[in-house]
Every structure is written in structure tokens, then in C-alpha cells.
Design an enzyme around this catalytic site. Structure first.
Site, PDB file in Angstrom:
ATOM      1  N   ARG A   1      27.398   6.060 -16.710  1.00 21.82           N
ATOM      2  CA  ARG A   1      26.113   6.661 -16.351  1.00 21.82           C
ATOM      3  C   ARG A   1      25.262   6.701 -17.613  1.00 21.82           C
ATOM      4  O   ARG A   1      25.772   6.761 -18.733  1.00 21.82           O
ATOM      5  CB  ARG A   1      26.296   8.074 -15.815  1.00 21.82           C
TER       6      ARG A   1
ATOM      7  N   LYS B   1      29.840  13.905 -14.748  1.00 20.60           N
ATOM      8  CA  LYS B   1      29.314  14.970 -13.901  1.00 20.60           C
ATOM      9  C   LYS B   1      30.342  16.086 -13.761  1.00 20.60           C
ATOM     10  O   LYS B   1      31.548  15.836 -13.715  1.00 20.60           O
ATOM     11  CB  LYS B   1      28.953  14.421 -12.518  1.00 20.60           C
TER      12      LYS B   1
ATOM     13  N   HIS C   1      21.344   2.350 -13.912  1.00 19.85           N
ATOM     14  CA  HIS C   1      22.287   2.611 -12.821  1.00 19.85           C
ATOM     15  C   HIS C   1      22.585   1.346 -12.024  1.00 19.85           C
ATOM     16  O   HIS C   1      23.627   1.256 -11.373  1.00 19.85           O
ATOM     17  CB  HIS C   1      21.739   3.706 -11.899  1.00 19.85           C
TER      18      HIS C   1
ATOM     19  N   ARG D   1      25.627  -0.014 -13.499  1.00 19.40           N
ATOM     20  CA  ARG D   1      26.797   0.740 -13.043  1.00 19.40           C
ATOM     21  C   ARG D   1      27.209   0.272 -11.638  1.00 19.40           C
ATOM     22  O   ARG D   1      28.396   0.077 -11.370  1.00 19.40           O
ATOM     23  CB  ARG D   1      26.479   2.231 -13.048  1.00 19.40           C
TER      24      ARG D   1
ATOM     25  N   HIS E   1      34.154   9.234  -9.776  1.00 18.21           N
ATOM     26  CA  HIS E   1      33.707   9.866  -8.534  1.00 18.21           C
ATOM     27  C   HIS E   1      34.706  10.934  -8.103  1.00 18.21           C
ATOM     28  O   HIS E   1      35.912  10.692  -8.072  1.00 18.21           O
ATOM     29  CB  HIS E   1      33.583   8.831  -7.409  1.00 18.21           C
TER      30      HIS E   1
ATOM     31  N   TYR F   1      30.446   0.915  -2.030  1.00 16.59           N
ATOM     32  CA  TYR F   1      30.554  -0.408  -2.643  1.00 16.59           C
ATOM     33  C   TYR F   1      31.313  -1.386  -1.756  1.00 16.59           C
ATOM     34  O   TYR F   1      31.238  -2.594  -1.975  1.00 16.59           O
ATOM     35  CB  TYR F   1      31.202  -0.303  -4.022  1.00 16.59           C
TER      36      TYR F   1
END
Length: 345
Positions: free
Chosen positions: A163, A194, A269, A272, A295, A304
């Protein structure tokens, strides 16, 4: 003859006293911005118009009324997102009415907007990503220090799937206060993602080579203490020795993608997304991609698989003889939850 303006939801000639009181409440007590209050007013004008046509007072509106109005808005072409925003405004109004003791419950509470299709992540093709990552400006075309830095940034974004916040948080060396760093010997990037969750991501040979080159150039710019809170330890810095901002990186990457000849302006992004899509295409290991991206839920990573299906469908269209036959093109279908409309060749 003047053109007839398009039909619009008619607004009441005079605002309902309850609406007036509510708008005063959000303006004065909640101190919402004037633009937000204007949007609330427009939403409540729609609510008043619908209630007036149905012959009911605002305090007598039921969830059956609201569902019918939602269906009407949807049939007129209003997007699911637009309807969701309107319902949010109505929901806040009835929440306030409930606190005032004017309605027994919130009729909007269980009313939902039409399902909004989630857009596919935007990713580059493998060829485009490699074209961008391997692009190098000629020595006469730019500052060699900036070139070394920008190439390293591109390699890390695509090669590690970082990120942008994780990238700008990297320090040149590991320390107790570092949010992230790269272990050159181990070939790992240690980042803080995150939710303040740490993870380690492998760093490929091409990215390590670019990093060595950038660190040699960085030493000419770095100044102790130039980075304020972080003490000048940032891995990616500008000519003044300060840590790069996300916006600076976005501008530089967009410019670099144009210089590399890509038709689509690239943002961080997107690299990514490209990293995730290309690893999934090659390995088929969804759990591994989830770990690499950091994630919390595999549901996020499953987006994806839709990109992966599009990749397979293109191969089918190009290679299978029946895909190219008249009336038989592009018959391969994705599972219902991931199917995307595609034109036959």
C-alpha cells in the site's frame, strides 16, 4: 420555441415544519457543513413530495411506502449508490423524529437500496507492468537521483504489492521506532499495514537491485533530522531530505507511466492490484495472496479471482477455435457471483 426541461421530482412549495426543525438541528447542533445541509434538504424534499402524492403525513410513512419509492427511483434509472445516499438522509431524519417522540420507530431502518455491483480492481496486464517496472530514463533526460528513486518505488509497489501508506512509512534502517524497513540480506520488506498489523513480504531480485542503486543516491540527499518526527530516517526522500508524501508519489508515478508509453495513467494502488492479480494467475493460491496483501478477510482477496477469470476468458477467446466461430464466441462463463458482461469476438 424553448426546449422543455427534463422532468424532475417536484419539491413542495413550503417545507414541512418538522423538516425545517430537523435542518435547523443538523445546522446548529450538529454543525454540519452548509453543503451537507443542502443535500439533506434536497433528500427531504423528495421525501415530502412522495408522502404528499401518497396522501400520508411524514410521521405516518411506513416501510412499505419507502420500499415502493425506492423501486420507483430505481426504475427511473437512479443508481444504487444514489438511492443509498437518499435513504441515509431519510434514515437520519426519522432517527431524529424518534428521539423527539414523534414516531414509534424508524420506518427506513430495514429498507435497503438495490445492490450495488462492486467494480473490478483496476490492474495492468503482465506486459504493461513489466514495461513500467523495467522502464529507465536516459541519463540525459532527467536527474539520475530522481530516476533511481522513482524506479525503486515502482519496483517495490509492483514487486511487493505494498500500500502507498506502507511504502512511505519505510525507513532506511530497522529501528524500534520504524514503521517499516527492508531487510536487504533476508530479502524481506517489514511493513505496518491497516489496523497497525505488521507483516513481511518477499522482495524480488529486481527490486533489491533498484534499492541498492537508490540507497547509494539517497546518501547524497539525506540529512540528519530533516524528517522531523522520524529523525530523517525515511527510505524515500526528496531533495530537501524530507520523507515523501503519498501525493508526491502519485504524481511521480503517473508521470512515469506516461513516459514509459502506457496508455493508462497508473496510480500506486493499481500496481498493488496488478501484483495480486499476476501472483494469483501464476499460482492459483488465494490464501497466499491474502497473506501477501495483508487482507484480514479472504473475501476481500476474492475480488482478484474475477480479474483472473477475465484473463482466462481472453486466452480462451484468442485460442479456442469455437470461440472464434460465428455465433459461438465467448461462451465461457464465470460463476454467477463473478460473471462480467463480455462481447464476443
Amino acid at each position: 420555441m424553448k426546449p422543455v426541461p427534463p422532468a424532475q421530482d417536484s419539491a413542495p412549495e413550503e417545507a414541512d415544519p418538522l423538516v425545517t426543525r430537523y435542518l435547523a438541528y443538523v445546522r446548529v447542533e450538529k454543525r454540519l457543513a452548509s453543503r451537507t445541509v443542502e443535500l439533506y434538504m434536497a433528500d427531504l424534499e423528495k421525501l415530502q413530495a412522495n408522502a404528499r402524492k401518497a396522501g400520508v403525513a411524514l410521521t405516518d410513512v411506513k416501510h412499505t411506502h419507502l420500499r415502493r419509492w425506492v423501486a420507483q427511483m430505481h426504475s427511473r434509472g437512479r443508481s444504487g449508490r444514489g438511492i443509498a445516499l437518499i435513504l441515509s438522509g431519510w434514515r437520519g431524519f426519522y432517527t431524529w423524529l424518534g428521539r423527539e417522540g414523534l414516531v414509534p420507530g424508524n420506518p427506513v431502518q430495514d429498507v435497503r437500496s438495490p445492490k450495488i455491483a462492486k467494480p473490478l480492481p483496476k490492474a495492468l496486464s503482465v506486459d504493461e507492468a513489466v514495461q513500467l517496472a523495467s522502464f529507465e530514463l536516459e541519463a540525459t533526460d532527467g536527474d539520475p537521483f530522481l530516476e533511481a528513486r522513482d524506479q525503486c518505488i515502482t519496483e517495490l509497489l509492483y514487486g511487493c504489492g505494498l500500500r502507498i501508506s506502507e511504502l512511505v512509512g519505510l525507513d532506511a534502517q530497522a529501528s524500534g521506532k520504524a514503521r517499516g524497513w527492508i531487510d536487504m540480506q533476508g530479502g524481506d520488506a517489514h511493513v505496518l499495514g491497516k489496523g497497525e498489523k505488521r507483516r513481511s513480504v518477499p522482495v524480488g531480485g529486481a527490486a533489491l537491485k533498484s534499492l541498492h542503486k537508490w540507497l547509494a543516491a539517497r546518501s547524497l540527499w539525506a540529512r540528519p533530522g530533516a524528517d522531523g518526527v522520524q529523525g530523517g530516517e525515511a527510505l524515500f526522500i526528496n531533495q530537501r531530505g524530507s520523507r515523501l508524501t503519498p501525493q508526491h508519489i502519485r504524481v511521480r508515478l503517473k508521470q512515469r507511466s506516461q513516459q514509459a508509453g502506457l496508455a493508462t495513467p497508473v496510480h500506486p494502488h493499481m500496481l498493488r492490484h496488478s501484483f495480486a492479480s499476476h501472483v494469483l494467475q501464476s499460482s492459483g493460491d488465494l490464501r497466499a495472496v491474502q497473506e501477501l496483501l495483508g487482507h484480514a478477510s479472504i473475501t476481500t482477496t476474492q475480488a482478484y479471482t474475477r480479474l483472473d477469470f477475465q484473463h482466462l476468458a481472453k486466452i480462451y477467446d484468442a485460442a479456442h477455435p469455437r470461440a472464434m466461430s460465428d455465433g459461438a464466441g465467448s461462451k465461457a462463463k464465470a460463476p454467477p457471483e463473478v460473471q462480467e458482461p463480455r462481447k464476443p469476438k
